[in-house]
Design a protein around this motif. Structure first.
Motif, PDB file in Angstrom:
ATOM      1  N   LEU A  44       0.834  -1.206   0.000  1.00 48.08           N
ATOM      2  CA  LEU A  44       0.000   0.000   0.000  1.00 48.08           C
ATOM      3  C   LEU A  44       0.872   1.261   0.000  1.00 48.08           C
ATOM      4  O   LEU A  44       0.626   2.204  -0.756  1.00 48.08           O
ATOM      5  N   TYR A  45       1.907   1.267   0.819  1.00 51.65           N
ATOM      6  CA  TYR A  45       2.803   2.435   0.859  1.00 51.65           C
ATOM      7  C   TYR A  45       3.593   2.563  -0.445  1.00 51.65           C
ATOM      8  O   TYR A  45       3.757   3.658  -0.978  1.00 51.65           O
ATOM      9  N   ARG A  46       4.087   1.427  -0.943  1.00 49.43           N
ATOM     10  CA  ARG A  46       4.896   1.479  -2.177  1.00 49.43           C
ATOM     11  C   ARG A  46       4.063   2.083  -3.300  1.00 49.43           C
ATOM     12  O   ARG A  46       4.468   3.008  -3.986  1.00 49.43           O
ATOM     13  N   LYS A  47       2.864   1.580  -3.474  1.00 41.66           N
ATOM     14  CA  LYS A  47       2.007   2.074  -4.564  1.00 41.66           C
ATOM     15  C   LYS A  47       1.455   3.456  -4.254  1.00 41.66           C
ATOM     16  O   LYS A  47       1.291   4.285  -5.155  1.00 41.66           O
ATOM     17  N   GLY A  48       1.146   3.692  -2.986  1.00 41.85           N
ATOM     18  CA  GLY A  48       0.581   4.983  -2.606  1.00 41.85           C
ATOM     19  C   GLY A  48       1.574   6.114  -2.823  1.00 41.85           C
ATOM     20  O   GLY A  48       1.226   7.176  -3.348  1.00 41.85           O
ATOM     21  N   LEU A  49       2.817   5.877  -2.421  1.00 42.17           N
ATOM     22  CA  LEU A  49       3.834   6.917  -2.598  1.00 42.17           C
ATOM     23  C   LEU A  49       4.111   7.158  -4.080  1.00 42.17           C
ATOM     24  O   LEU A  49       4.291   8.308  -4.514  1.00 42.17           O
ATOM     25  N   ALA A  50       4.119   6.072  -4.860  1.00 41.09           N
ATOM     26  CA  ALA A  50       4.311   6.226  -6.315  1.00 41.09           C
ATOM     27  C   ALA A  50       3.148   7.019  -6.903  1.00 41.09           C
ATOM     28  O   ALA A  50       3.345   7.935  -7.722  1.00 41.09           O
ATOM     29  N   GLY A  51       1.939   6.689  -6.464  1.00 38.58           N
ATOM     30  CA  GLY A  51       0.752   7.383  -6.963  1.00 38.58           C
ATOM     31  C   GLY A  51       0.781   8.864  -6.611  1.00 38.58           C
ATOM     32  O   GLY A  51       0.419   9.721  -7.425  1.00 38.58           O
ATOM     33  N   LEU A  52       1.223   9.161  -5.413  1.00 39.23           N
ATOM     34  CA  LEU A  52       1.264  10.562  -4.969  1.00 39.23           C
ATOM     35  C   LEU A  52       2.246  11.358  -5.832  1.00 39.23           C
ATOM     36  O   LEU A  52       1.938  12.470  -6.281  1.00 39.23           O
ATOM     37  N   ASP A  53       3.414  10.774  -6.071  1.00 41.18           N
ATOM     38  CA  ASP A  53       4.399  11.491  -6.891  1.00 41.18           C
ATOM     39  C   ASP A  53       3.906  11.666  -8.331  1.00 41.18           C
ATOM     40  O   ASP A  53       4.088  12.725  -8.925  1.00 41.18           O
ATOM     41  N   THR A  54       3.290  10.637  -8.872  1.00 41.76           N
ATOM     42  CA  THR A  54       2.759  10.747 -10.245  1.00 41.76           C
ATOM     43  C   THR A  54       1.709  11.854 -10.307  1.00 41.76           C
ATOM     44  O   THR A  54       1.717  12.693 -11.223  1.00 41.76           O
ATOM     45  N   PHE A  55       0.852  11.875  -9.315  1.00 42.59           N
ATOM     46  CA  PHE A  55      -0.187  12.917  -9.263  1.00 42.59           C
ATOM     47  C   PHE A  55       0.443  14.311  -9.185  1.00 42.59           C
ATOM     48  O   PHE A  55       0.050  15.234  -9.903  1.00 42.59           O
ATOM     49  N   CYS A  56       1.462  14.471  -8.327  1.00 38.62           N
ATOM     50  CA  CYS A  56       2.088  15.781  -8.154  1.00 38.62           C
ATOM     51  C   CYS A  56       2.846  16.198  -9.420  1.00 38.62           C
ATOM     52  O   CYS A  56       2.778  17.353  -9.840  1.00 38.62           O
ATOM     53  N   ARG A  57       3.557  15.230 -10.013  1.00 36.15           N
ATOM     54  CA  ARG A  57       4.309  15.559 -11.238  1.00 36.15           C
ATOM     55  C   ARG A  57       3.375  16.046 -12.333  1.00 36.15           C
ATOM     56  O   ARG A  57       3.694  16.976 -13.073  1.00 36.15           O
ATOM     57  N   SER A  58       2.213  15.422 -12.441  1.00 37.33           N
ATOM     58  CA  SER A  58       1.321  15.787 -13.551  1.00 37.33           C
ATOM     59  C   SER A  58       0.680  17.151 -13.318  1.00 37.33           C
ATOM     60  O   SER A  58       0.325  17.843 -14.253  1.00 37.33           O
TER      61      SER A  58
END
Lengths: 244, 592
Positions: free
Chosen positions: A123-137
């Motif tokens: 959950l953390y691995r995917k959540g942190l990746a998701g957060l960064d992808t969201f912020c980058r976009s």
């Protein structure tokens, strides 16, 4: 095998008449071994054990938004909340140890409790990746850790409200885990890697594990005056040059 | 193929409160007794010494002393039309594991039920008429009276060294105690625990409102105590790490601190730990138990033959073992037939969180024990006229200061953001001046036709056995009851001078993620009629007379009190029946 199970099997071989592995036959006397059955393990400072460098940067930024520093009390980062979560995710909590993990996995009503197939670590691995992808976009390619604190707050509010969709993971579920785990890092005993120097306890006036208030129970409406104590004692019990 | 162990007179399944009490009592009759426990042996000095017992993360949050759902769990649904799903991590209740069972990590709130609770249907029907009860409510009488149980309550309280103030000794009402309690034969063995600030404020406000507040009866010692078995307990230190934790001070009554040291010395008693009983074995007639089969930690199966089987696991595991062993007719809610799984209940709790002026109030919430506080009993059971209110049942309510552990107990006023600077500021400002009772409104849950336990058709445990399936929801009666009680409770905090009082009503649907209590009850209930009960009034199986089933699984419905006092009293009652009746003439004690 942790020491606990070793001792249990030792106790078993000492007292049993039929071998039942860790299961023991107890007769005539209380089984006893000259060590704690389950002594706590102390987390130490040092390299990240679960997070990658990028994840750790993001986590330290997140914990400082969930519990921001103020003039009197450090924030989540300085209190060690990211270290705490790192150690927890590396351990049994991260692997969902002890939880029921047999299928089938079916999404039910919320009253039926979490039915996710993801471990906390995933959950953390995917959540942190998701957060960064969201912020980058939304912020010209910048990951969460590089945003201003105002931008970070705004991004987390979007995740909290379910307005930020993550790939392959429920962003709101990730945020709920943060709201549980970060305060745990701030308020749990320092042996677990957070609540460094008992800053969380000092902030509210919790005396830790003193374990005896017989002289204070009837002193009503009087502030308890003594500083907190952790399972590992207190820093000022140790000469400065030998701390940690 | 199971390996066969030498025969014993008695095999006891589960070594918690009831298993320990029964083992001690029947080993005393000279029988050869073995107790088989799924979890590990636990000792104060080696398992929860004061040096590290006070670890909130490890014990409260990560549940170290409890059963692990990967060992076994349950499935849950609100309605019969839903698909039940497994409880993957614990929420609404916490199944115990290991020697001492729930007695290791309970609060030690040590109550008796009201005399009317045991004859509930008769009592309510006489007072309000049969039509006052909801049509699908299946409450029934226990087949036993308070007066029959009184000597056994007394034995348990003196075993434990319960700290409390009697309210009714042999019919004489005693000032300062609970005037609603049934008559007791003598006072509590120890005076009440010292009260911190907040329960004394509650007592004053409750008194001014016309109630009769009293200190909660507590299994935490107000002073050093030696029990009738010669086991000594030390005074409670108000450490604030009581419920969910083992006590490092030998101050909380538990099997470890009251019975096991005496039991283990009996040459005709032995215990096996880390061994899980997977079924009760029957002979070819299905009417006689021949012993039990258990599995050790290597997965080896063992057969323990015995003449008498005592089932004393946690409520729902008792029910599950009966179902898996084919004992008694499984309950069928559609057809309304069968008994095993029937009249399953939990609790209806709620809380009131109140916020006082930090400049004027310092509560030191960490100075606490599992059961110190002040309670009122005006709204429990049938202590008040339900006629105008349109519901039955009730509960005690109190300012019970169980802890100031900061992960669990850092209340903030409603409307505060869940994180960030405002949250942090609110936590800091309110920690010392907010009250969130560890036990607030502790209401009854009565039984209903569509609330029950059966075997799940899909999900299995690690041995491939079907999980027990819980079908449970709150009914209007309990929702109304809770609204009424919570409003009354909040008035007291208002009168204490709180500047903000937040009512957290219990609302439906029943939520398996929200902790209430671990007081699951029913499913293998006692009664007078084999068509509507699994056990007779001596907790003896109607179907298999050499099987006795102890624990809250015998409650036909749950009252508005913590169950342990009644659970233990029933264990003594059953032990007396085995001693005085069954052993003289082994067979069915009641002509069913």
């Amino acid at each position: 095998m942790r020491r606990r199970s070793f001792l249990l099997s030792l106790a078993a071989s000492l007292v049993s008449t039929t071998s039942l592995s860790r299961a023991a036959l107890i007769h005539d006397r209380v089984p006893w071994a000259p060590h704690p059955n389950s002594a706590p393990e102390m987390e130490r400072l040092g390299p990240w054990q679960f997070f990658t460098a990028d994840e750790a940067r993001a986590m330290e930024a997140i914990v400082d938004r969930i519990i921001p520093p103020d003039p009197e009390t450090p924030g989540g980062k300085e209190a060690g909340c990211a270290v705490f979560i790192d150690r927890q995710l590396k351990g049994g909590y991260g692997a969902n140890e002890g939880l029921y993990t047999l299928g089938p996995y079916i999404k039910g009503a919320k009253e039926q409790g979490p039915q996710s197939q993801l471990s906390h670590a995933e959950l953390y691995r995917k959540g942190l990746a998701g957060l960064d992808t969201f912020c980058r976009s939304s912020h010209g390619g910048k990951p969460f850790a590089e945003l201003s604190t105002d931008e970070q707050d705004a991004a987390l509010k979007k995740v909290e409200a379910g307005e930020a969709k993550f790939d392959g993971v429920d962003g709101q579920g990730f945020f709920s885990a943060l709201l549980k785990d970060v305060p745990e890092g701030f308020f749990s005993d320092p042996i677990h890697g957070g609540n460094r120097d008992m800053v969380g306890w000092k902030m509210i006036g919790f005396p830790g594990i003193r374990y005896d208030y017989r002289d204070w129970v009837k002193r009503h409406n009087e502030r308890y005056p003594y500083p907190p104590v952790s399972i590992a004692g207190r820093a000022d019990w140790t000469p400065k040059n030998r701390e940690r | 193929m199971a390996r066969k162990l030498p025969r014993k007179d008695v095999v006891i399944v589960g070594l918690g409160w009831t298993g320990s009490i029964m083992a001690y009592e029947i080993a005393g009759a000279g029988l050869d007794v073995v107790a088989i426990e799924r979890g590990p042996w636990r000792n104060t000095a080696t398992d929860f010494p004061p040096g590290y017992a006070a670890d909130e993360l490890r014990y409260r949050i990560r549940h170290e002393l409890f059963l692990r759902p990967d060992q076994t769990t349950f499935t849950f649904r609100n309605k019969m039309s839903q698909t039940a799903l497994p409880i993957r991590s614990w929420g609404a209740f916490m199944p115990p594991n290991g020697v001492g069972g729930g007695g290791v990590h309970w609060n030690a709130e040590t109550w008796r039920f009201l005399p009317s609770d045991f004859v509930l249907r008769k009592h309510l029907t006489e007072r309000y008429g049969a039509n006052f009860l909801p049509e699908d409510m299946t409450i029934q009488d226990w087949g036993i009276t308070y007066d029959e149980l009184e000597p056994h309550y007394d034995r348990f309280e003196y075993l434990c060294g319960t700290s409390g103030q009697a309210g009714n000794v042999k019919g004489k009402i005693i000032e300062g105690g609970n005037p609603f309690e049934g008559p007791r034969s003598r006072p509590y063995p120890n005076p009440p625990q010292d009260q911190p600030f907040s329960p004394t404020l509650f007592a004053k406000a409750a008194h001014d409102l016309g109630y009769k507040p009293f200190p909660q009866p507590s299994g935490n010692m107000s002073r050093a105590y030696q029990n009738p078995l010669g086991v000594r307990l030390g005074p409670c230190t108000y450490c604030g790490f009581c419920e969910w934790f083992g006590c490092g001070n030998y101050s909380k009554a538990s099997p470890q601190t009251t019975i096991l040291p005496a039991l283990i010395r009996k040459p005709n008693f032995s215990a096996r730990d880390n061994s899980e009983v997977v079924r009760i074995d029957l002979d070819g007639t299905g009417k006689r138990a021949t012993g039990v089969t258990f599995v050790d930690t290597d997965g080896n199966e063992w057969e323990q033959p015995a003449d008498l089987v005592v089932l004393s696991a946690y409520t729902i595991f008792n029910v599950q073992l009966l179902l898996l062993s084919g004992i008694g007719k499984p309950y069928d809610a559609q057809a309304n037939t069968g008994v095993i799984g029937r009249n399953f209940t939990h609790q209806t709790t709620s809380d009131v969180v109140s916020f006082f002026d930090p400049a004027k109030f310092v509560f030191n919430p960490f100075i606490a024990s599992g059961a110190i506080g002040t309670c009122i009993d005006e709204f429990n059971g049938d202590n008040f006229d339900h006629g105008p209110h349109g519901f039955v049942g009730g509960g005690y309510m109190g300012q019970v200061q169980t802890n100031g552990r900061p992960i669990e107990t850092t209340p903030v006023p409603p409307g505060t953001p869940l994180w960030g600077a405002q949250w942090k500021k609110a936590v800091k400002e309110n920690y010392q001046s907010a009250l969130k009772p560890g036990t607030g409104v502790h209401g009854s849950m009565y039984s209903y036709r569509d609330v029950y336990v059966d075997l799940d058709p899909t999900y299995k445990d690690r041995f491939g056995r079907p999980l027990a399936r819980i079908t449970m929801d709150f009914h209007d009666n309990e929702i109304k009851q809770n609204k009424f009680l919570t409003d009354k409770f909040a008035e007291i905090f208002q009168a204490m001078g709180a500047r903000q009082v937040h009512k957290e009503y219990r609302k439906g649907p029943y939520d398996i993620t929200k902790y209430q209590t671990t007081h699951l009850c029913g499913g293998a209930i006692m009664g007078t009629d084999p068509a509507t009960s699994a056990l007779n009034r001596y907790l003896q199986s109607w179907d298999v007379p050499n099987l006795f089933v102890l624990g809250a699984s015998a409650f036909p419905q749950n009252a508005g009190y913590n169950p342990t006092g009644t659970v233990a009293a029933l264990a003594y009652w059953a032990a007396d029946a085995i001693h005085g009746k069954y052993l003289k003439n082994p067979g069915q004690l009641i002509n069913g």
